[in-house]
Design an enzyme around this catalytic site. Sequence first.
Site, short mmCIF file in Angstrom:
data_model
loop_
_atom_site.label_atom_id
_atom_site.label_comp_id
_atom_site.label_asym_id
_atom_site.label_seq_id
_atom_site.Cartn_x
_atom_site.Cartn_y
_atom_site.Cartn_z
N LYS A 130 0.83 -1.22 0.00
CA LYS A 130 0.00 0.00 0.00
C LYS A 130 0.86 1.27 0.00
O LYS A 130 0.61 2.22 -0.74
CB LYS A 130 -0.92 -0.03 1.22
CG LYS A 130 -1.69 1.24 1.50
CD LYS A 130 -2.84 1.45 0.55
CE LYS A 130 -3.53 2.78 0.84
NZ LYS A 130 -4.60 3.05 -0.11
N LYS A 161 18.99 13.62 -23.78
CA LYS A 161 18.79 14.80 -24.63
C LYS A 161 17.39 15.38 -24.42
O LYS A 161 17.22 16.58 -24.23
CB LYS A 161 19.00 14.41 -26.10
CG LYS A 161 18.67 15.51 -27.08
CD LYS A 161 18.10 14.99 -28.40
CE LYS A 161 17.02 13.97 -28.19
NZ LYS A 161 16.15 13.70 -29.30
P1 NAD Z 1 -12.83 8.03 8.52
O1 NAD Z 1 -12.21 8.96 9.51
O2 NAD Z 1 -13.98 8.49 7.70
O3 NAD Z 1 -13.27 6.68 9.27
C1 NAD Z 1 -12.67 6.19 10.44
C2 NAD Z 1 -13.78 5.82 11.41
O4 NAD Z 1 -13.19 5.18 12.54
C3 NAD Z 1 -14.53 7.03 11.95
O5 NAD Z 1 -15.92 6.89 11.67
C4 NAD Z 1 -14.23 7.03 13.43
O6 NAD Z 1 -15.32 7.47 14.22
C5 NAD Z 1 -13.94 5.57 13.68
N1 NAD Z 1 -13.14 5.33 14.88
C6 NAD Z 1 -11.99 5.94 15.24
N2 NAD Z 1 -11.56 5.46 16.42
C7 NAD Z 1 -12.44 4.52 16.81
C8 NAD Z 1 -12.55 3.68 17.94
N3 NAD Z 1 -11.65 3.71 18.92
N4 NAD Z 1 -13.61 2.84 18.02
C9 NAD Z 1 -14.54 2.81 17.05
N5 NAD Z 1 -14.49 3.59 15.92
C10 NAD Z 1 -13.46 4.43 15.82
O7 NAD Z 1 -11.64 7.54 7.57
P2 NAD Z 1 -11.73 6.78 6.13
O8 NAD Z 1 -11.52 7.76 5.03
O9 NAD Z 1 -12.94 5.87 6.13
O10 NAD Z 1 -10.40 5.90 6.19
C11 NAD Z 1 -10.28 4.76 7.01
C12 NAD Z 1 -8.95 4.09 6.72
O11 NAD Z 1 -8.88 3.71 5.34
C13 NAD Z 1 -7.74 5.02 6.95
O12 NAD Z 1 -6.68 4.27 7.48
C14 NAD Z 1 -7.42 5.54 5.55
O13 NAD Z 1 -6.07 5.93 5.40
C15 NAD Z 1 -7.76 4.33 4.70
N6 NAD Z 1 -8.13 4.63 3.30
C16 NAD Z 1 -8.91 5.70 2.99
C17 NAD Z 1 -9.24 5.94 1.68
C18 NAD Z 1 -10.11 7.11 1.28
O14 NAD Z 1 -10.12 7.46 0.08
N7 NAD Z 1 -10.82 7.72 2.18
C19 NAD Z 1 -8.78 5.10 0.65
C20 NAD Z 1 -8.01 4.00 1.00
C21 NAD Z 1 -7.67 3.78 2.34
#
Ligand code: NAD
Length: 310
Positions: free
Chosen positions: A170, A240
Site C-alpha cells: 500500500k 537529450k
Molecule cells: P474516517 O475517519 O472516515 O473513518 C474512520 C472511522 O473510525 C470514523 O468513523 C471514526 O469514528 C472511527 N473510529 C476511530 N476510532 C475509533 C474507535 N476507537 N472505536 C470505534 N471507531 C473508531 O476515515 P476513512 O476515510 O474511512 O479511512 C479509514 C482508513 O482507510 C484510513 O486508514 C485511511 O487511510 C484508509 N483509506 C482511505 C481511503 C479514502 O479514500 N478515504 C482510501 C483507501 C484507504
Amino acid sequence: MIVGFIGLGTMGGSMALNIRKAGYDVIVNDLRRELADRHLEAGCTWGESIGKVAEVADVIFTSLPGPREINMVAFDEDGLLAGMKPGAAWFDLSTSAPTAARAIHPRFDAKGIQFLDAPVSGGPTGAASGKLAIWVGGDEATFNKHKAILDAVGDQAKYIGPIGAGSVAKLVHNAAGYTIQAALAEVFTMGVKAGVEPLELWDAIRAGANGRARTFDRLGGEFLQNKWDPPSFMLKLAHKDVTLATQLAREVGVPMRLTNLALEELTEAMNRGWQDRDSRVAMLLQEERAGVLIDESAEDVDATRKKGDF
Ligand code: NAD
C-alpha cells in the site's frame, strides 16, 4: 458466521454494508453511533462496545484512521485482544505502518487469533461499488478461509505475504502515485506555460507511449527483469530529451524539481558509460543506493502480469 465491523467512516461504512449485502450477519461499532443508522436498517446489529463485538464475532474487520486508533481498539481494557475468541481472525483494512502490524501480530497469535493487515485502494467510490484492491499480509490459510468476505468488499483481494506485506504494498503504491502526481503536475505546468492549451496538451500526451501504457505495467519490462539491452529507447536520447525539457522550463520560468532530479539520474547513468543501453537503466542507480538488486525471470514476470490482468 458472525462478522464484526469497527469503524464506519468514509471507507468502512460502505465496506460494512457490502458485507451485509452479501448475506452475512454483521455486528457494527463506531465512536459515532449515528453512522450505523443505515447499517441497522439493512439488518446489521449494533455492538455497544469493542469488547461486545470481539466477544461474538468469528471474524472482525476494522477501518480506522491510523496506528493510534488501531492500537487502542486492539489493546484497551475492553479491546480486541481481551475479548476475541481463540480461532477468530482480525483483518485491519486501515492504512497503517507495517511495523505497527508486525508488533500487533505476535500478541494476538499467542492467544490463537490471526491478525492480518489488509489495506485497501480505490477510494470511497470503490468502497461503495465493491471495486477495491485489498492487499493482505499475514497467515495465508486465514486469508483463504475468509476470501469470500473479502470478495464482498473488493474485486481484487490479494494475498501478498507475511504480516506487514499488505501495508508495504500500500505504501509503495501510494508513494508511487504521489510522486508520479507531482511529476505530472511539474511537466504539465511547464507545457501550459510554454503555450499549449491544457486540453490540447492532455489529448496529445494521452495518445503517446506513456499515455497508452498503464503506468505500472511498464515496470515488468526492463526494471523487474534487470534487462537493459538491447535498448528500446537509448539512454542518450532520453538524456537529450530531458535536457531539452529542463531548458524550456528555464526559458518559461517554471520550477522543475522532480524533473531536474530525474535529469541528474540520467546524467549519472551516462557517466557510467550506459549511454547506449535502455534509458530505464538509470533505475539501477536507485537500486544501488537502496542496496537492492531486482532480477526476475521473464517467465515469472509474465505469469505475474497475467495474474494481474483485469
Ligand atoms: P474516517 O475517519 O472516515 O473513518 C474512520 C472511522 O473510525 C470514523 O468513523 C471514526 O469514528 C472511527 N473510529 C476511530 N476510532 C475509533 C474507535 N476507537 N472505536 C470505534 N471507531 C473508531 O476515515 P476513512 O476515510 O474511512 O479511512 C479509514 C482508513 O482507510 C484510513 O486508514 C485511511 O487511510 C484508509 N483509506 C482511505 C481511503 C479514502 O479514500 N478515504 C482510501 C483507501 C484507504
